[in-house]
Design a protein around this motif. Structure first.
Motif, mmCIF file in Angstrom:
data_model
loop_
_atom_site.group_PDB
_atom_site.id
_atom_site.type_symbol
_atom_site.label_atom_id
_atom_site.label_comp_id
_atom_site.label_asym_id
_atom_site.label_seq_id
_atom_site.Cartn_x
_atom_site.Cartn_y
_atom_site.Cartn_z
ATOM 1 N N LEU A 7 57.662 41.431 34.444
ATOM 2 C CA LEU A 7 57.164 42.670 35.110
ATOM 3 C C LEU A 7 58.003 43.342 36.337
ATOM 4 O O LEU A 7 58.375 42.663 37.062
ATOM 5 N N SER A 8 58.286 44.497 36.034
ATOM 6 C CA SER A 8 59.200 45.281 36.966
ATOM 7 C C SER A 8 58.270 45.920 37.675
ATOM 8 O O SER A 8 58.490 46.110 39.174
ATOM 9 N N ARG A 9 56.999 46.300 37.483
ATOM 10 C CA ARG A 9 55.984 46.510 38.412
ATOM 11 C C ARG A 9 54.478 46.112 37.940
ATOM 12 O O ARG A 9 54.259 46.000 36.578
ATOM 13 N N LEU A 10 53.913 45.690 38.949
ATOM 14 C CA LEU A 10 52.470 45.484 38.544
ATOM 15 C C LEU A 10 51.656 46.132 39.702
ATOM 16 O O LEU A 10 51.828 46.168 41.030
ATOM 17 N N HIS A 11 50.548 46.768 39.076
ATOM 18 C CA HIS A 11 49.728 47.676 40.165
ATOM 19 C C HIS A 11 48.428 47.508 39.593
ATOM 20 O O HIS A 11 47.847 47.483 38.424
ATOM 21 N N TRP A 12 47.477 47.309 40.627
ATOM 22 C CA TRP A 12 46.040 47.396 40.795
ATOM 23 C C TRP A 12 45.318 48.370 41.217
ATOM 24 O O TRP A 12 45.712 48.828 42.347
ATOM 25 N N GLY A 13 44.801 49.141 40.422
ATOM 26 C CA GLY A 13 44.108 50.529 40.977
ATOM 27 C C GLY A 13 42.752 50.491 40.487
ATOM 28 O O GLY A 13 42.179 49.613 39.885
ATOM 29 N N GLY A 14 42.145 51.620 40.890
ATOM 30 C CA GLY A 14 40.845 51.709 40.773
ATOM 31 C C GLY A 14 40.191 53.177 40.771
ATOM 32 O O GLY A 14 41.020 54.191 40.524
ATOM 33 N N GLY A 15 38.930 53.253 41.152
ATOM 34 C CA GLY A 15 38.087 52.048 41.734
ATOM 35 C C GLY A 15 38.408 51.555 43.022
ATOM 36 O O GLY A 15 39.431 52.255 43.724
ATOM 37 N N THR A 16 37.946 50.514 43.079
ATOM 38 C CA THR A 16 38.448 49.637 44.473
ATOM 39 C C THR A 16 38.744 48.068 44.280
ATOM 40 O O THR A 16 37.824 47.381 43.891
ATOM 41 N N PRO A 17 40.116 47.946 43.676
ATOM 42 C CA PRO A 17 40.610 46.388 43.325
ATOM 43 C C PRO A 17 40.121 45.487 44.388
ATOM 44 O O PRO A 17 39.890 44.272 44.035
ATOM 45 N N THR A 18 40.208 45.981 45.713
ATOM 46 C CA THR A 18 39.929 45.036 46.775
ATOM 47 C C THR A 18 38.355 44.644 46.880
ATOM 48 O O THR A 18 37.845 43.847 47.784
ATOM 49 N N LEU A 19 37.664 45.176 45.748
ATOM 50 C CA LEU A 19 36.089 44.900 45.618
ATOM 51 C C LEU A 19 35.936 43.478 45.318
ATOM 52 O O LEU A 19 35.095 42.575 45.701
ATOM 53 N N LEU A 20 37.077 42.924 44.489
ATOM 54 C CA LEU A 20 36.963 41.409 44.060
ATOM 55 C C LEU A 20 36.821 40.511 45.044
ATOM 56 O O LEU A 20 37.631 40.845 46.254
ATOM 57 N N SER A 21 36.406 39.583 45.031
ATOM 58 C CA SER A 21 36.117 38.189 45.871
ATOM 59 C C SER A 21 37.421 37.563 45.803
ATOM 60 O O SER A 21 38.391 37.729 44.776
ATOM 61 N N PRO A 22 38.027 36.917 47.080
ATOM 62 C CA PRO A 22 39.285 36.122 46.821
ATOM 63 C C PRO A 22 39.412 35.296 45.499
ATOM 64 O O PRO A 22 40.332 34.971 45.064
ATOM 65 N N ASP A 23 38.148 34.642 45.081
ATOM 66 C CA ASP A 23 38.350 33.715 43.966
ATOM 67 C C ASP A 23 38.664 34.589 42.652
ATOM 68 O O ASP A 23 39.505 34.178 42.056
ATOM 69 N N LEU A 24 38.002 35.811 42.535
ATOM 70 C CA LEU A 24 38.441 36.440 41.479
ATOM 71 C C LEU A 24 39.732 37.085 41.534
ATOM 72 O O LEU A 24 40.486 37.296 40.392
ATOM 73 N N MET A 25 40.311 37.423 42.514
ATOM 74 C CA MET A 25 41.700 37.724 42.937
ATOM 75 C C MET A 25 42.458 36.899 42.454
ATOM 76 O O MET A 25 43.476 36.964 41.653
ATOM 77 N N ARG A 26 42.201 35.519 42.857
ATOM 78 C CA ARG A 26 43.221 34.523 42.471
ATOM 79 C C ARG A 26 43.297 34.198 41.009
ATOM 80 O O ARG A 26 44.303 33.917 40.187
#
Length: 451
Positions: free
Chosen positions: A104-123
């Motif tokens: 991966l040269s780039r990885l991007h999380w977008g949305g919406g609100t990706p930081t809506l995810l709980s810590p466990d879901l992020m992991r």
């Protein structure tokens, strides 16, 4: 005043044109690209090659009225948890088709609100991504962060997972404007978020603000930009608000009679542009600004600036794979887009197949015109030698295209032996000039204001 009159005569204040984050633009996508073709394009990626990966999280705790993105509100965690489970299945499906050694040269999380995810879901999501492909040396992992939907624990998880660029939406700091656009986000909260990000060693920060919002004035724009500059972001995207209530129904909540006129929009942009430039930022393309050491500024100097669905980028990968509902992928062969509706997307993935719904396979002179438009949007110039080297076009035809476009703009562009150049004074017309190289019929597409 004379220049404004000329702009008006050329249609700048009335035109609706694409933002050209792709060519052909997304409204031209059709049903000719299916799941089988998408899988074939993935399998054709060279072994040990680098790709970009975009993950779309289409959920927000509360919908902002100005936003035209494909998002949905949720007050509970269950829809988000179910969606992440589907993303994990899609990642597993991607892994089965991806050639060996891809990074991966780039990885991007977008949305919406990706930081809506709980810590466990992020992991769980990060573990699944890096099980598919590791980050390449020098790779960039960026996440869109909502200051209203982030805390220390979630930032710790993102930092531990390798996030090295954070993106914050600001839009405007004026309380009245925030109220009218449905985006209440105070300066102190945003400042606190920036501090938390930097406390975790994440030095690269970019921010988005908007011009053309209701009740915006030169004074209010000045205050917002000055407050934003106190954060010293590496990169700023200064987007024009696109009022398209026929496409985004929530924008009907915004009072159209309070919107600035197109002429006032140009003034607002110019106020912000001058402030960024005075503070040492380099203008990147039509609407970005970056510090001297930022990757965009370096790419602009070295001829490596590119354009994709996230806007301007210094990523040189030929492949961008989008995962999640409505996400768009780009391959050397064309574009593919997932089903827009979350339910349709989920049904496809849980049935064990990709969710590809539509797209566009490059035909004819698509790639030539795509490069001409990208050069206009990124560099304000087209290098004739590059085009003649990389595409099957005669010098006579290429310069004929240059002359045709120039004639539409009262010969304001400069044409020399080296190619075509857009002088600084003419650059507000850039998207319209790019439109001159677009061979597709845009009459049925609801594009945004040219300024």
């Amino acid at each position: 005043m004379e220049q404004r009159t000329q702009f008006a005569r050329l249609g700048l204040f009335d035109a609706k044109v694409p933002r050209y984050t792709s060519y052909p633009t997304a409204p031209q996508f059709a049903g000719g690209v299916d799941t089988q073709r998408f899988a074939e394009w993935i399998s054709s990626i060279p072994e040990h090659g680098d790709i970009s990966l975009y993950l779309h999280v289409p959920f927000c705790r509360r919908l902002c009225w100005f936003c035209a993105c494909r998002t949905q509100g949720t007050a509970t965690a269950s829809p988000v948890e179910a969606y992440v489970d589907t993303l994990l299945l899609e990642l597993a499906l991607l892994k089965r088709h991806l050639p060996r050694g891809v990074r991966l040269s780039r990885l991007h999380w977008g949305g919406g609100t990706p930081t809506l995810l709980s810590p466990d879901l992020m992991r769980r999501l990060m573990d699944a991504v890096f099980d598919v492909a590791p980050m390449a040396p020098g790779g960039e992992f960026s996440v869109e962060i909502d200051p209203k939907e982030i805390d220390a624990e979630r930032l710790d998880v993102l930092a531990a997972g390798g996030m090295n660029r954070a993106s914050i939406g600001v839009q405007d700091f004026d309380p009245e404007i925030q109220e009218v656009i449905g985006r209440r986000q105070g300066f102190d909260l945003t400042r606190q978020t920036v501090d938390m990000i930097r406390d975790r060693g994440i030095a690269s920060l970019n921010a988005d603000i908007l011009f053309g919002l209701p009740h915006q004035t030169r004074a209010r724009m000045t205050e917002t930009v000055q407050k934003l500059l106190s954060f010293a972001p590496d990169r700023v995207a200064l987007y024009g608000y696109a009022h398209v209530p026929w496409m985004a129904k929530r924008q009907q909540m915004i009072p159209a009679d309070a919107l600035p006129t197109p002429q006032e929009r140009l003034d607002l942009f110019d106020v912000a542009r001058r402030l960024f430039v005075w503070d040492g930022y380099t203008q990147i393309g039509i609407d970005h600004f970056a510090t001297a050491g930022d990757g965009l500024a370096i790419a602009q100097k070295t001829g490596g600036l590119r354009r994709n669905f996230q806007g301007y980028t210094d990523d040189r990968s030929d492949v961008l794979i989008g995962l999640g509902a409505s996400s768009i992928s780009r391959f050397p062969q064309g574009f593919a887009q997932n089903a827009s509706g979350t339910s349709d997307y989920t049904t496809a993935i849980r049935a064990g197949r990709f969710a590809t719904k539509r797209g566009h396979a490059f035909v004819g002179d698509d790639l030539l015109r795509a490069r001409l438009i990208e050069a206009v949007m990124c560099d304000f110039r087209i290098d004739a030698a590059e085009i003649l080297r990389d595409f099957a076009i005669t010098r006579a035809r290429l310069f004929g295209m240059f002359n045709d476009v120039n004639a539409r703009f009262e010969h304001l562009l400069e044409i020399t032996e080296d190619g075509l150049f857009i002088p600084p004074s003419v650059r507000p017309l850039t998207r319209m000039i790019a439109r001159g190289f677009d061979a597709y019929d845009l009459s049925k597409a609801g594009h945004s204001s040219a300024i």
